[in-house]
Design a protein around this motif. Structure first.
Motif, short mmCIF file in Angstrom:
data_model
loop_
_atom_site.label_atom_id
_atom_site.label_comp_id
_atom_site.label_asym_id
_atom_site.label_seq_id
_atom_site.Cartn_x
_atom_site.Cartn_y
_atom_site.Cartn_z
N SER A 297 -18.33 75.32 -0.68
CA SER A 297 -16.91 75.49 -1.04
C SER A 297 -16.07 75.96 0.14
CB SER A 297 -16.78 76.50 -2.19
OG SER A 297 -17.36 76.00 -3.38
N ASP A 298 -16.68 76.70 1.05
CA ASP A 298 -15.92 77.30 2.14
C ASP A 298 -15.15 76.26 2.94
OD1 ASP A 298 -16.70 79.91 1.55
OD2 ASP A 298 -18.47 79.80 2.82
N PHE B 94 -19.19 88.14 -4.19
CA PHE B 94 -19.27 89.48 -3.57
C PHE B 94 -17.94 89.76 -2.89
CE2 PHE B 94 -21.34 86.24 -0.93
CZ PHE B 94 -20.59 86.28 0.24
N ASP B 95 -17.75 90.98 -2.46
CA ASP B 95 -16.52 91.34 -1.76
C ASP B 95 -16.42 90.54 -0.47
OD1 ASP B 95 -15.83 93.16 -3.71
OD2 ASP B 95 -16.71 94.87 -2.64
N PRO B 96 -15.28 89.89 -0.22
CA PRO B 96 -15.14 89.08 1.00
C PRO B 96 -15.44 89.90 2.25
CG PRO B 96 -13.32 88.67 -0.48
CD PRO B 96 -14.09 89.82 -1.07
N GLY B 97 -16.24 89.31 3.13
CA GLY B 97 -16.58 89.95 4.38
C GLY B 97 -17.77 90.87 4.31
N SER B 98 -18.31 91.12 3.11
CA SER B 98 -19.38 92.11 2.98
C SER B 98 -20.76 91.55 3.31
CB SER B 98 -19.39 92.69 1.56
OG SER B 98 -19.70 91.70 0.59
N ARG B 99 -20.95 90.24 3.20
CA ARG B 99 -22.24 89.66 3.56
C ARG B 99 -22.11 88.16 3.75
NH1 ARG B 99 -25.31 87.47 -0.81
NH2 ARG B 99 -24.49 87.91 -2.88
N TYR B 100 -23.17 87.56 4.25
CA TYR B 100 -23.21 86.13 4.53
C TYR B 100 -23.86 85.38 3.37
CZ TYR B 100 -24.74 81.74 6.74
OH TYR B 100 -24.97 80.43 7.04
N ARG C 192 -27.63 82.87 14.16
CA ARG C 192 -26.52 83.74 13.79
C ARG C 192 -25.29 82.88 13.54
NH1 ARG C 192 -25.12 88.68 17.43
NH2 ARG C 192 -25.01 87.09 19.08
N ALA C 193 -24.44 83.32 12.61
CA ALA C 193 -23.29 82.53 12.19
C ALA C 193 -22.01 83.00 12.85
CB ALA C 193 -23.14 82.60 10.67
N GLY C 194 -21.28 82.06 13.46
CA GLY C 194 -19.94 82.31 13.95
C GLY C 194 -18.94 81.57 13.10
N ARG D 232 -10.99 83.26 8.36
CA ARG D 232 -12.14 83.71 9.14
C ARG D 232 -13.39 83.79 8.24
NH1 ARG D 232 -11.71 86.88 13.63
NH2 ARG D 232 -9.61 87.47 12.96
N GLN D 233 -13.24 84.35 7.05
CA GLN D 233 -14.38 84.51 6.15
C GLN D 233 -14.87 83.17 5.62
OE1 GLN D 233 -12.34 87.20 3.59
NE2 GLN D 233 -12.93 89.02 4.77
N LEU D 234 -13.97 82.23 5.43
CA LEU D 234 -14.39 80.88 5.04
C LEU D 234 -15.22 80.24 6.15
CD1 LEU D 234 -11.03 79.64 3.51
CD2 LEU D 234 -13.11 80.12 2.22
N LEU D 235 -14.77 80.42 7.39
CA LEU D 235 -15.43 79.76 8.52
C LEU D 235 -16.81 80.34 8.82
CD1 LEU D 235 -12.36 79.31 10.89
CD2 LEU D 235 -13.64 77.47 9.77
N ASN D 236 -17.01 81.64 8.54
CA ASN D 236 -18.34 82.21 8.83
C ASN D 236 -19.17 82.49 7.56
OD1 ASN D 236 -17.31 84.63 7.82
ND2 ASN D 236 -17.39 85.72 9.76
N HIS D 237 -18.74 81.89 6.46
CA HIS D 237 -19.51 81.96 5.20
C HIS D 237 -19.72 83.39 4.71
CE1 HIS D 237 -20.22 77.66 5.19
NE2 HIS D 237 -20.78 77.72 6.38
#
Length: 393
Positions: free
Chosen positions: A198-199, A187-193, A319-321, A141-146
């Motif tokens: 690489s994603d 940064f901590d995964p999921g904490s920001r965009y 906005r990023a999905g 999920r985090q790879l897909l939404n950067h």
């Protein structure tokens, strides 16, 4: 001079292109699209808006927009497909999709989520244990939404040095992340965009690990075939299928240079290497943005948006999905992706019902770093075309 012979060094202009490139990088087959000729005041206004881009001193030599409604295409174009000819851009011209290719890797991953072979909360440690342990908690999920924090391999000094020395170098695409394997997460995964090339390399590697199939084969089985795409491919070299929309480096006061084949595709792979046509590209985005390519349940996950713009930014508020962006314009919201690389800038969006889509392709790299004024103009034109697309609802 042919760019194909310039393999050892890059002229200053092409060195600039490298720097910009590296910091940016069901039966759904229609019965046969009918091409509808533009007509009327609204149609003439759209053509004029596209022509304004081409007429700028720093504008692209060619531009083409395709509005799709089911099996009907409306085509708008300005300029030429190749400088020195009078041939207009066509919906069957091949072109580089650049970062819009990330939507295709997203489509593969979400199809595998639908059939239970991947989970959005699967981690790099689960699926790709050979990658650095420091990256292990990053999820699909985090790879897909950067929001992964993965360091961007395309900005790694060793990668940049290699591609400067030989833009046609054939990389081992499955080892592109080796260029940053000694780096911690940003940064901590999921904490920001933070947009990172690489994603989507990691996304494709996860898909391969989950299925035992090559990513190129998964594109064919999960995307090309269901959507009837016959002119889309992921090459490993620098060549483009004929005919193609030529891409250019435009610098006012200097000769316009053809950079269509300046770079090979293996160095961007699932992050930006795809080649397609406006006709195929529009069919893809209709199916991906809202059609039956993925299930309703997975689409709800896809549209869980976080603040973040595509590269380059698309029309309106971004906005990023999950491998897709929401572009909220003055006329409403659409879903899609942008991309830019040497010689090309792309936008493709679709409506929530999956019936209508828009592609707008220009034959020049346009982004905030290279030409912010031209990007602002392009985004305004894109918004006008989005309004035309939504007016058909």
């Amino acid at each position: 001079m042919s760019l194909r012979s310039r393999r050892s060094t890059l002229p200053r202009r092409h060195g600039r292109a490298v720097a910009v490139l590296l910091t940016a990088s069901l039966a759904l087959v229609p019965a046969g699209p009918a091409l509808a000729g533009p007509g009327g005041d609204g149609e003439r206004a759209l053509r004029a808006r596209l022509q304004e881009l081409v007429d700028r001193p720093d504008g692209p030599p060619g531009a083409i927009a395709v509005l799709r409604d089911g099996d009907r295409l409306r085509v708008y174009r300005a300029g030429v497909a190749e400088v020195g000819t009078d041939r207009p851009p066509r919906p069957t011209d091949h072109m580089r999709l650049a970062s819009a290719a990330k939507a295709f890797s997203g489509a593969v991953a979400l199809r595998l989520v639908d059939c239970g072979l991947l989970g959005l909360d699967d981690t790099i440690a689960d699926r790709l244990p050979s990658l650095p342990a420091a990256w292990g908690s990053v999820t699909l999920r985090q790879l897909l939404n950067h929001t992964s924090g993965l360091p961007d391999y395309s900005a790694a000094p060793d990668f940049v040095e290699l591609i400067r020395a030989d833009p046609h170098r054939v990389f081992d695409s499955r080892h592109l992340l080796d260029f940053v394997a000694d780096k911690d997460l940003g940064f901590d995964p999921g904490s920001r965009y933070q947009y990172s090339n690489s994603d989507n390399i990691a996304v494709a590697l996860m898909a391969e690990a989950a299925t035992g199939q090559r990513y190129e084969d998964l594109l064919a089985s999960e995307v090309y075939q269901p959507l009837g795409l016959t002119q889309t491919s992921l090459p490993s070299d620098y060549q483009l299928p004929e005919p193609y929309l030529h891409g250019y480096d435009v610098e006012p006061g200097s000769p316009t240079e053809d950079v269509s084949t300046l770079f090979g595709a293996s160095g961007s792979w699932a992050s930006g290497g795809l080649v397609s046509t406006p006709k195929d590209f529009s069919a893809f985005m209709a199916g991906y943005a809202g059609g039956p390519l993925i299930s309703d349940a997975t689409r709800r996950q896809q549209r869980a948006f976080v603040p973040g713009a595509s590269e380059p930014a698309g029309p309106g508020t971004n906005r990023a999905g999950l491998a897709i962006f929401e572009y909220t314009t003055r006329c409403g919201a659409v879903y899609g992706h942008t991309g830019n690389t040497a010689g090309y800038t792309q936008l493709a969006v679709g409506t929530p019902d999956g019936r209508r889509s828009l592609t707008l392709s220009v034959a020049e790299q346009v982004n905030q770093k290279g030409n912010p004024d031209l990007l602002a103009h392009l985004r305004a034109v894109e918004e006008d075309f989005v309004c035309a697309l939504l007016a058909d609802h």
